[in-house]
Enzyme design. Structure first.
Site, short mmCIF file in Angstrom:
data_model
loop_
_atom_site.label_atom_id
_atom_site.label_comp_id
_atom_site.label_asym_id
_atom_site.label_seq_id
_atom_site.Cartn_x
_atom_site.Cartn_y
_atom_site.Cartn_z
N LYS A 50 0.46 9.57 -3.56
CA LYS A 50 -1.11 9.66 -4.39
C LYS A 50 -1.55 10.85 -4.06
CE LYS A 50 -2.92 9.41 0.02
NZ LYS A 50 -4.25 8.43 1.20
N SER B 238 -3.87 -0.41 -6.35
CA SER B 238 -3.65 0.77 -7.03
C SER B 238 -4.95 1.44 -7.20
CB SER B 238 -3.56 -0.32 -8.34
OG SER B 238 -3.59 1.34 -9.08
N ALA C 271 0.89 -1.02 0.25
CA ALA C 271 -0.31 -0.16 -0.42
C ALA C 271 0.49 1.35 0.04
CB ALA C 271 -0.64 0.23 0.93
N LYS D 261 -6.97 6.74 -10.67
CA LYS D 261 -6.57 7.48 -11.15
C LYS D 261 -5.08 6.78 -12.43
CE LYS D 261 -7.05 11.16 -8.55
NZ LYS D 261 -8.11 10.55 -7.47
N ASN E 219 -11.81 6.45 -4.75
CA ASN E 219 -11.24 7.84 -3.66
C ASN E 219 -11.82 7.25 -2.27
OD1 ASN E 219 -10.04 10.60 -5.10
ND2 ASN E 219 -12.55 9.86 -6.45
N LEU F 182 -13.26 7.36 1.56
CA LEU F 182 -13.91 8.56 1.76
C LEU F 182 -12.38 9.39 3.13
CD1 LEU F 182 -17.54 8.73 2.78
CD2 LEU F 182 -16.16 10.42 1.27
N THR G 278 -12.93 22.15 -8.17
CA THR G 278 -11.89 22.43 -8.34
C THR G 278 -13.17 22.92 -10.12
OG1 THR G 278 -11.85 20.02 -9.74
CG2 THR G 278 -10.00 21.42 -8.48
#
Length: 585
Positions: free
Chosen positions: A330, A369, A326, A372, A411, A413, A436
């Protein structure tokens, strides 16, 4: 005669009420079950008196015990009304004595079924809660207009701004079991718009000893509004997989790594090795495990996956059976500015761990993984894709003992650097919340869910699979921001505003879970799918390029590093970044 019969009646009363344990009930918490208990008790008493009278008459003991049947039934009714009345009177007096002098909060219970009435009882039995139930809401037309506990059942359409102001409604408690999260999102959004607080009753399996207490009724959390069902796994196969094994977790102090460690402590492993180069975070995890009495057979090690010699020493000492890799950098914007560091950890660190796993005969290697890595537009995603490619290159090794497995998800939380903690900090500082792009969407999963699925996928993996998790429906970040503002008891835009700041370097409007040419096949767990992967052409050439990339030094220009990354990951297309010039080469 009456005086002689009183002892018999008292003895019968003692027997009957002891048999139903009526004396053990707490009067201030009197409820429906207590009423039923009293009914049974007075009926037992009446039965005892009838049987005693019958036997007395049959054997000519009339002068000792003889009560007319009509008197017995009048006595039964008087007992019932007196005892029930006394209990509720005492309960009422107690509530009036201990009740707080604060103004009571008027609430509506959404759900007029069993869970709603149980919620009402829980609120009604707690004298110190300062909550007054005004009524129920239900969208079942057969219940609308009816009364439950003398309270009206309203249609959701009736709950308007005028209605709320007129009756002084402060909050809504959602008492619907197994509510679909999409419906929960719809309901809460409507009530948030009316400036109401929204709470939710937990699932019945989470009630303490099968009973609902007021303390379990919690505010709606952002996790509840994701538009996805929570994932729970209870698979006995996992115990066979992890029991009596030496398990090594890299990045053990990170968001995913630490949760994997917490989940793994439920198994009877032989040894659990925790590797991380973040001293403070690893110490905090060690202390947490120690406080929970889970530190036995756990060895925390400060080490860096980039240091091959150090890692080999660990492999040689502990001989791990299973590795969860892990460790990774990131943060997308930071890795755009520091591609060398992204390569050194995400690629070279993985390269070291893969080679050591093969050398020391590790049974399973699980790479954590990210979505992204799929058709990446940023350095972070592209380096994680190279890590996946490196795993795929091991397919051609003959007599390979190690089973290489990839888990890929979106993603999580609350992870370090994710949008939820960022929004919380921005709300605490008075805003604005920064988004964004108004249309940007992301898949979300809680950290415990992701960790459970990683453990499950690792157990079912036979080698060279990419496991893709069901992430539910994607969530619009702008809507997430609106919901977090509402959950904080604030208004948009009066209290907290939302500012559109533009896409960051390397950021996409939406994420994907599959590379072009991949599709999925199901597993026995409908939350986990296997991606049918494209075979890697000319693995020796690809591995050679990855090795060259790992050998680059820190003096190498960023553009040169990214150019080599793009040469390995053909689908990598830098976006909104200084590296976009490479798209035209």
């Amino acid at each position: 005669m009456l005086v002689k019969q009183i002892p018999f009646v008292l003895a019968g009363a003692v027997i009957s009420f002891l048999s139903v344990s009526s004396h053990k009930g707490v009067v201030r918490f009197t409820g429906f079950k207590d009423v039923v208990n009293l009914i049974i008790g007075v009926n037992i008493l009446a039965t005892i008196l009838i049987i005693t009278t019958f036997l007395s008459r049959k054997y000519n003991f009339n002068n000792v015990f003889d009560i007319p049947g009509s008197i017995i039934y009048i006595h039964l009714l008087l007992n019932f009304f007196f005892l029930i009345g006394a209990k509720f009177f005492i309960k009422s007096v107690y509530r009036s004595i201990v009740s707080d002098v604060k103004i009571k909060s008027n609430v509506l219970i959404y759900g007029a079924g069993d869970s709603g009435t149980i919620t009402y009882d829980a609120l009604n039995n707690d004298a110190k809660n300062n909550i007054e139930v005004f009524g129920f809401i239900d969208d079942n037309e057969r219940k609308i207009g009816k009364k439950i506990n003398l309270l009206n059942v309203y249609s959701p359409k009736n709950i308007t701004k005028e209605f709320i102001d007129k009756h002084g409604i402060d909050e809504i408690i959602i008492a619907i079991q197994n509510i679909d999260s999409n419906r929960l999102l719809q309901i809460t959004s409507e009530f948030f718009a009316l400036n109401l607080k929204v709470k939710i009753v937990p699932a019945v399996q989470n009630w303490i000893d099968g009973d609902l207490s007021i303390g379990q009724i919690k505010d709606v959390r952002i996790e509840d509004l994701l538009g996805r069902e929570p994932i729970n796994i209870d698979n006995p196969v996992l115990f066979d997989e992890y029991n009596d094994k030496v398990i090594l977790v890299t990045g053990a102090a990170g968001s995913i790594g630490s949760e994997l460690v917490r989940k793994l402590t439920n198994f009877n492993y032989k040894k659990l090795i925790l590797i991380d180069n973040a001293e403070s975070a690893l110490y905090d995890l060690q202390q947490e495990l120690s406080q929970n009495n889970k530190e036995a057979k756990i060895t925390p090690i400060i080490a860096d996956v980039r240091n091959h010699i150090r890692c080999e020493n660990i492999f040689d000492t502990y001989k791990p059976d299973i590795i969860f890799h892990a460790a990774a950098y990131k943060h997308v914007p930071l890795m755009e500015q520091n591609p060398y560091e992204a390569v050194s950890v995400n690629v070279r660190g993985t390269y070291n761990m893969v080679n050591l796993s093969i050398k020391y005969g590790v049974n399973k290697f699980i790479l954590i993984s990210t979505d992204k890595a799929v058709n990446p537009t940023n350095v972070m995603g592209a380096t994680k894709r190279i890590a996946e490619i490196l795993i795929g290159c091991q397919r051609n090794i003959k007599n390979l003992k190690t089973k290489f497995i990839i888990t890929r998800f979106g993603n999580v939380l609350g992870s370090n650097g994710s949008v939820i903690p960022l929004f919380k900090k921005q709300i605490e500082s008075g805003g604005p919340l920064t988004v964004t792009h108004k249309d940007i969407i992301r898949y979300f999963m809680t950290i415990p869910e992701a960790s459970l699925l990683v453990l499950e996928a690792a157990a079912m993996g036979l080698g060279h699979e990419i496991f893709v998790f069901d992430m539910g429906e994607p969530v619009k970040i702008y809507d997430l921001a609106l919901n977090m503002i509402a959950l904080s008891g604030l208004k948009f835009p009066e209290d907290i505003d939302i500012k559109i700041v533009g896409l960051r370097p390397g950021e996409k409007i939406y994420e994907e879970l599959l590379v072009d040419g991949e599709n999925t096949k199901p597993t026995y767990n409908d939350k986990i799918m296997i991606a049918k992967c494209k075979l890697i052409d000319n693995t020796s050439e690809v591995q050679s390029k990855i090795k060259e990339l790992c050998l680059l030094n820190s003096n190498t220009q960023n553009i040169a590093i990214v150019s080599k990354i793009k040469d390995i990951v053909k689908e990598y297309s830098p976006n909104n970044s200084t590296y976009e010039v490479l798209n035209h080469n």
